[in-house]
Design a protein around this motif. Structure first.
Motif, PDB file in Angstrom:
ATOM      1  N   SER A 234      62.416  12.232 -24.410  1.00  0.00           N
ATOM      2  CA  SER A 234      62.547  12.471 -22.968  1.00  0.00           C
ATOM      3  C   SER A 234      63.098  13.882 -22.813  1.00  0.00           C
ATOM      4  O   SER A 234      63.636  14.445 -23.768  1.00  0.00           O
ATOM      5  CB  SER A 234      63.494  11.451 -22.331  1.00  0.00           C
ATOM      6  OG  SER A 234      64.803  11.604 -22.851  1.00  0.00           O
ATOM      7  N   ASP A 235      62.947  14.452 -21.617  1.00  0.00           N
ATOM      8  CA  ASP A 235      63.373  15.837 -21.426  1.00  0.00           C
ATOM      9  C   ASP A 235      64.557  15.905 -20.462  1.00  0.00           C
ATOM     10  O   ASP A 235      64.824  14.978 -19.696  1.00  0.00           O
ATOM     11  CB  ASP A 235      62.182  16.675 -20.916  1.00  0.00           C
ATOM     12  CG  ASP A 235      62.327  18.143 -21.296  1.00  0.00           C
ATOM     13  OD1 ASP A 235      63.397  18.534 -21.818  1.00  0.00           O
ATOM     14  OD2 ASP A 235      61.374  18.906 -21.056  1.00  0.00           O
ATOM     15  N   LYS A 236      65.205  17.042 -20.541  1.00  0.00           N
ATOM     16  CA  LYS A 236      66.429  17.305 -19.782  1.00  0.00           C
ATOM     17  C   LYS A 236      66.294  17.092 -18.273  1.00  0.00           C
ATOM     18  O   LYS A 236      67.209  16.625 -17.605  1.00  0.00           O
ATOM     19  CB  LYS A 236      66.744  18.784 -20.052  1.00  0.00           C
ATOM     20  CG  LYS A 236      68.121  19.196 -19.887  1.00  0.00           C
ATOM     21  CD  LYS A 236      68.255  20.650 -20.275  1.00  0.00           C
ATOM     22  CE  LYS A 236      69.510  21.148 -19.598  1.00  0.00           C
ATOM     23  NZ  LYS A 236      69.984  22.394 -20.127  1.00  0.00           N
ATOM     24  N   ASN A 237      65.122  17.439 -17.715  1.00  0.00           N
ATOM     25  CA  ASN A 237      64.935  17.358 -16.271  1.00  0.00           C
ATOM     26  C   ASN A 237      64.378  16.012 -15.816  1.00  0.00           C
ATOM     27  O   ASN A 237      64.016  15.835 -14.664  1.00  0.00           O
ATOM     28  CB  ASN A 237      63.994  18.485 -15.797  1.00  0.00           C
ATOM     29  CG  ASN A 237      62.643  18.424 -16.500  1.00  0.00           C
ATOM     30  OD1 ASN A 237      62.412  17.528 -17.323  1.00  0.00           O
ATOM     31  ND2 ASN A 237      61.758  19.351 -16.186  1.00  0.00           N
ATOM     32  N   GLY A 238      64.288  15.050 -16.737  1.00  0.00           N
ATOM     33  CA  GLY A 238      63.795  13.720 -16.364  1.00  0.00           C
ATOM     34  C   GLY A 238      62.284  13.626 -16.324  1.00  0.00           C
ATOM     35  O   GLY A 238      61.719  12.549 -16.115  1.00  0.00           O
ATOM     36  N   LEU A 239      61.593  14.777 -16.492  1.00  0.00           N
ATOM     37  CA  LEU A 239      60.119  14.782 -16.532  1.00  0.00           C
ATOM     38  C   LEU A 239      59.689  14.919 -17.990  1.00  0.00           C
ATOM     39  O   LEU A 239      60.514  14.823 -18.885  1.00  0.00           O
ATOM     40  CB  LEU A 239      59.579  15.947 -15.698  1.00  0.00           C
ATOM     41  CG  LEU A 239      60.103  16.027 -14.258  1.00  0.00           C
ATOM     42  CD1 LEU A 239      59.577  17.277 -13.571  1.00  0.00           C
ATOM     43  CD2 LEU A 239      59.692  14.782 -13.476  1.00  0.00           C
ATOM     44  N   LEU A 240      58.414  15.189 -18.229  1.00  0.00           N
ATOM     45  CA  LEU A 240      57.930  15.448 -19.584  1.00  0.00           C
ATOM     46  C   LEU A 240      57.200  16.786 -19.562  1.00  0.00           C
ATOM     47  O   LEU A 240      56.726  17.204 -18.492  1.00  0.00           O
ATOM     48  CB  LEU A 240      57.007  14.308 -20.045  1.00  0.00           C
ATOM     49  CG  LEU A 240      57.733  12.969 -20.226  1.00  0.00           C
ATOM     50  CD1 LEU A 240      56.761  11.804 -20.301  1.00  0.00           C
ATOM     51  CD2 LEU A 240      58.617  12.977 -21.468  1.00  0.00           C
ATOM     52  N   PRO A 241      57.087  17.461 -20.706  1.00  0.00           N
ATOM     53  CA  PRO A 241      56.559  18.830 -20.678  1.00  0.00           C
ATOM     54  C   PRO A 241      55.136  18.949 -20.129  1.00  0.00           C
ATOM     55  O   PRO A 241      54.721  20.034 -19.767  1.00  0.00           O
ATOM     56  CB  PRO A 241      56.598  19.249 -22.150  1.00  0.00           C
ATOM     57  CG  PRO A 241      57.610  18.359 -22.776  1.00  0.00           C
ATOM     58  CD  PRO A 241      57.564  17.073 -22.035  1.00  0.00           C
ATOM     59  N   PHE A 242      54.392  17.851 -20.059  1.00  0.00           N
ATOM     60  CA  PHE A 242      53.006  17.940 -19.566  1.00  0.00           C
ATOM     61  C   PHE A 242      52.862  17.383 -18.152  1.00  0.00           C
ATOM     62  O   PHE A 242      51.749  17.231 -17.654  1.00  0.00           O
ATOM     63  CB  PHE A 242      52.055  17.203 -20.520  1.00  0.00           C
ATOM     64  CG  PHE A 242      52.469  15.775 -20.783  1.00  0.00           C
ATOM     65  CD1 PHE A 242      52.159  14.774 -19.880  1.00  0.00           C
ATOM     66  CD2 PHE A 242      53.182  15.445 -21.928  1.00  0.00           C
ATOM     67  CE1 PHE A 242      52.553  13.469 -20.103  1.00  0.00           C
ATOM     68  CE2 PHE A 242      53.582  14.131 -22.157  1.00  0.00           C
ATOM     69  CZ  PHE A 242      53.270  13.147 -21.251  1.00  0.00           C
ATOM     70  N   MET A 243      53.984  17.031 -17.499  1.00  0.00           N
ATOM     71  CA  MET A 243      53.872  16.448 -16.159  1.00  0.00           C
ATOM     72  C   MET A 243      54.766  17.204 -15.166  1.00  0.00           C
ATOM     73  O   MET A 243      55.694  17.886 -15.577  1.00  0.00           O
ATOM     74  CB  MET A 243      54.248  14.960 -16.184  1.00  0.00           C
ATOM     75  CG  MET A 243      55.732  14.712 -16.389  1.00  0.00           C
ATOM     76  SD  MET A 243      56.108  12.982 -16.726  1.00  0.00           S
ATOM     77  CE  MET A 243      55.849  12.265 -15.148  1.00  0.00           C
TER      78      MET A 243
END
Ligand code: GLY
Length: 436
Positions: A234-243
């Motif tokens: 999971s990513d820091k901003n709650g999103l994913l790098p492709f979304m």
């Protein structure tokens, strides 16, 4: 507050860790999971033995039960416990059909005109399947209607050569009543990147969690058979790098609309809703729902939870759930599995886990399908443990996580590529190519 956690795996270990310190913990598990055993008053018994679960819950006078896996939900564990006066985090049997009955789920999308659905049909005879597939001009996915632990799903272009082979497999699913029903769902095969959004639900309000991406294939480079999941990030901003934010918000809206529809059809859905989405050229489409936390995805989100888990559970029970807050960190989870998994030939092997060295690096261990006997931890036929690390970036979390895996020894395997820069770039490039 006394809380009973039902379930044996890493998902339940993560739930127990999130509740630890806030509640007195009790657990029912089918093997002695060392992580859960050391923080709860436990009983080793089948999670599907509803009378035993009820008896234990009543003897210990628990206030609440958190149901980890789907199979007791399908058997109606929540109905049994609620009748005995015990509030539950988990949907009742009827609401759990969102996972346990795929035709219920797809029909709900149709009836309530929920966005993000796909072309699908439910069949109970071979002639109709054959006629449908002779006409259908895209690849399909064949799914048993009921629960098969993910293993009954077969995809054209992946496990099946073409739609002709899909016909034969669909026939086999019906004839053997795979998943408990003589019916089969055939869906269009979506093209895109899969992602997961999990949310707490009190039946009306949703408290969504950061998005995560699982890796279902057994081997590196997304090769090999489909498993329960080999790791996730999971990513820091709650999103994913492709979304982007809109993709995430659209997914949450689909989940909110689903909760509203379940409320009308089956009553309030109280528990955790897991949405598995495919991010397609035109946005997110729903692949399937689970009526529980994801495994491994629970291990990405629960260690970051800042809101009190007991307050969340109470909010679910009382129907006044508030938003949940999470630390702004990236996470990577790598599942360590017996050599040969998903085959079973290396089960019952001892493993050594140096938890102190893993913790010194900043990692965490969540035990899964292992059994502790006389202070020795043995593998079973399934995934053994998840190693999780958090960081300021996915890259940092991945490096810590990978380094930590060296402190788990035995006849074991893990996918080194989960959360790596190369694999994530592949996902970003794929999404760029198909995005409208
Ligand atoms: N990550 C797959 C599942 O929880 O079913």
């Amino acid at each position: 507050m006394k809380i009973l956690v039902v379930g044996t795996g890493a998902r339940e270990h993560a739930i127990c860790e999130a509740l630890k310190g806030e509640a007195e913990l009790f657990s029912i598990m089918s093997n002695q999971n060392p992580g859960i055993a050391r923080i709860s008053d436990f009983k080793v018994a089948s999670e599907g033995d509803l009378e035993t679960v009820k008896k234990f819950a009543m003897e210990k006078k628990v206030d609440m039960a958190f149901i980890g896996p789907e199979s007791p939900l399908e058997k109606g564990i929540v109905d049994v416990l609620e009748k005995a006066g015990i509030s539950c985090i988990g949907p009742n049997k009827s609401a759990a059909r969102i996972e346990t009955d795929k035709s219920f789920m797809r029909n709900l999308f149709e009836k309530y005109k929920i966005d993000g659905s796909l072309v699908y049909r439910v069949f109970d005879n071979y002639q109709d399947i054959s006629d449908f597939l002779d006409e259908f001009d895209r690849d399909v996915v064949v799914k048993p209607v009921g629960l098969t632990g993910g293993k009954g799903v077969k995809i054209v272009g992946d496990h099946l050569k073409d739609n002709q082979e899909a016909k034969e497999y669909a026939k086999h699913v019906m004839e053997t009543k795979m998943g408990g029903h003589p019916r089969v769902v055939i869906e269009e095969r979506l093209v895109g990147e899969e992602f997961t959004v999990q949310a707490f639900s009190d039946g009306e309000h949703l408290a969504p969690m950061p998005a995560a991406q699982d890796h279902p294939h057994a081997f590196e480079g997304d090769e090999g058979p489909i498993t329960g999941g080999m790791g996730s990030y999971s990513d820091k901003n709650g999103l994913l790098p492709f979304m982007n934010q809109k993709d995430y918000d659209d997914a949450v809206k689909i989940m909110q609309d689903t909760i509203n529809a379940i409320n009308k059809e089956a009553g309030p859905y109280k528990g955790v809703l897991y949405g598995q989405f495919m991010l397609c050229e035109d946005g997110p489409r729903l692949v399937e729902y689970n009526a529980r936390f994801g495994d491994p995805e629970a291990m990405n989100v629960l260690p970051l939870l800042k809101t009190s888990m007991v307050d969340i559970c109470q909010g679910i029970v009382d129907g006044n759930l508030k938003k949940a807050k999470f630390e702004n960190k990236a996470t990577v989870c790598k599942y360590i599995v017996p050599d040969g998994y998903p085959e079973t030939k290396f089960a019952n092997q001892p493993i050594q886990v140096d938890e102190k060295s893993i913790a010194d690096l900043g990692g965490k261990v969540y035990y899964a399908a292992v059994n502790q006997k006389d202070n020795v931890v043995y593998t079973s036929s399934s995934r053994a443990l998840g190693v999780v690390a958090a960081g300021e970036s996915i890259e940092e979390a991945e490096m810590i996580c990978e380094e930590a895996t060296q402190f788990v020894k035995g006849d074991l395997y893990h996918r080194r590529d989960v959360g790596t820069k190369e694999l994530i770039q592949k996902r970003i490039d794929h999404m760029k190519k198909i995005r409208r």
